[in-house]
Enzyme design. Structure first.
Site, short mmCIF file in Angstrom:
data_model
loop_
_atom_site.label_atom_id
_atom_site.label_comp_id
_atom_site.label_asym_id
_atom_site.label_seq_id
_atom_site.Cartn_x
_atom_site.Cartn_y
_atom_site.Cartn_z
N GLN A 130 0.84 -1.20 0.00
CA GLN A 130 0.00 0.00 0.00
C GLN A 130 0.87 1.25 0.00
O GLN A 130 1.63 1.47 0.93
CB GLN A 130 -0.91 -0.01 1.23
CG GLN A 130 -1.79 1.22 1.39
CD GLN A 130 -2.60 1.17 2.67
OE1 GLN A 130 -2.30 0.36 3.55
NE2 GLN A 130 -3.60 2.03 2.80
N GLU A 248 -10.06 -1.29 6.15
CA GLU A 248 -8.96 -1.51 7.09
C GLU A 248 -9.40 -1.25 8.52
O GLU A 248 -8.98 -1.94 9.44
CB GLU A 248 -7.78 -0.59 6.73
CG GLU A 248 -6.56 -0.82 7.59
CD GLU A 248 -5.36 0.00 7.13
OE1 GLU A 248 -4.25 -0.27 7.61
OE2 GLU A 248 -5.55 0.91 6.30
#
Length: 394
Positions: A130, A248
């Site tokens: 990420q 998340e």
């Protein structure tokens, strides 16, 4: 809210548990596990676990079958996360791909992107990292300075990312870059898919305070990617990124809860073996109260998680309430780490093979500090809760 599981779901739970017991690497999660020092070898072990999960039918449990998933529901996904947490099963090396990128592509990706990227992600053939945070854009993600300029049929990316987990193992990175400098800063951001073997990418590992080496700096120096590697449209990356961060913050609460329960149980065992002022720690009224509060918070986290998953099942998406959950569990884990050091007392400075529980309580304290930063800092979560849940002015 129905907190029970159907007989079929409990049967699935038993199937999951039996498979995990048969397949978890021998000695995993114990001091006896032969964990190699070489980072590349560690990556191979974790990637092999991702592939084993896919072969066992436990990758993309709730994803559609046409993209390599199992076509089940989020309930089965919850059950797997709970059972894996109870046994401290490995998370694999592609956790960011499964947790963040996959759901993001299912929500915002084109059909071509879903067909291209989701099956190899689930098979463990392609590992993702990420590329969001930057040295001067962590809490304020809209302040990113990494730039992307369209040149013909390709985008050229320049900039730096930091705290990039598993970048040294990754094949691809999902990257936020600024594509428009006019107007509000969050309006000119685009979400890109970038192959990590592209010329111009440099990865520099960072050693964490607890000695782990999962994080990296990533530098982009005239990195060219194809124009179609944009998710959700040009200059629409802020909306896509907020969807990614919602996954998340809110979808792993139940798995985390059982792992936290394991840590609490270990803390309780250690407390019963240490003495302070002529009594064991577990007999002290002060520590018993502290432990009771922590136990209650772990149980509360479970109900938070069930509520969040209920929302996902009923509405198909997560709302700002995910920030409430993230704030709760990250703060609770920091408090667990502090209590662990307090329980250890004069033993706290000693970490290693000869230390109490091989430094397990110190690991909680050091590792939990990151939880109040990643996926949005504590301060950011409080702002979201105040503005979007309580309706307070900015």
């Amino acid at each position: 809210m129905d907190l029970s599981f159907s007989p079929q779901q409990e049967e699935y739970r038993q199937h999951v548990r039996e498979w995990l017991l048969d397949n978890i690497p021998e000695g995993w999660g114990t001091p006896e596990f032969n964990w190699p020092d070489d980072e590349a070898e560690r990556g191979k072990i974790l990637r092999e676990w991702d592939r084993k999960l896919y072969q066992g039918g436990f990758a993309g449990i709730s994803w559609p079958k046409q993209y390599g998933g199992q076509g089940l529901t989020h309930v089965e996904e919850i059950i797997f996360d709970e059972e894996a947490g109870k046994l401290n099963a490995p998370s694999g090396v592609n956790v960011l791909g499964k947790l963040l990128l996959g759901p993001t592509l299912l929500l915002f990706g084109t059909e071509e992107q879903k067909q291209r990227f989701l099956p190899p992600l689930l098979r463990g053939d392609e590992v993702w990292c990420q590329g969001f945070s930057e040295p001067n854009a962590g809490s304020d993600l809209a302040a990113i300075q990494t730039r992307a300029e369209l040149q013909g049929d390709r985008w050229m990316i320049n900039g730096q990312k930091v705290w990039t987990s598993f970048a040294h193992h990754a094949d691809w990175c999902f990257v936020l870059a600024r594509t428009d400098h006019e107007g509000p800063k969050h309006k000119g951001i685009t979400f890109f898919l970038v192959p990590m073997d592209t010329e111009g990418i440099t990865v520099r590992p960072l050693v964490q305070i607890n000695g782990n080496k999962d994080f990296n700096e990533v530098f982009f120096d005239n990195v060219y990617i194809q124009a179609e590697n944009v998710v959700g449209g040009v200059n629409n990356g802020w909306k896509v990124a907020m969807g990614t961060l919602g996954f998340e913050r809110g979808t792993l609460a139940l798995g985390r809860q059982v792992r936290f329960q394991n840590e609490f149980n270990n803390l309780a065992r250690i407390s019963s073996s240490l003495s302070k002022s002529g009594e064991t720690v577990s007999e002290s009224s002060y520590y018993r109260q502290k432990m009771a509060e922590l136990f209650a918070e772990i149980r509360i986290l479970r109900y938070h998680g069930l509520k969040t998953i209920s929302q996902l099942l009923n509405e198909g998406k997560l709302g700002p309430e995910a920030s409430l959950q993230k704030l709760f569990w990250s703060t609770m884990h920091v408090n667990m780490g502090k209590l662990g050091l307090e329980v250890l007392g004069e033993h706290a400075p000693y970490i290693g093979e000869e230390s109490i529980a091989r430094g397990a309580l110190q690991d909680i304290d050091l590792g939990s500090r990151g939880a109040i930063i990643y996926a949005g800092t504590t301060q950011i979560q409080k702002n979201i809760i105040a503005e979007r849940i309580l309706g307070m002015p900015k």
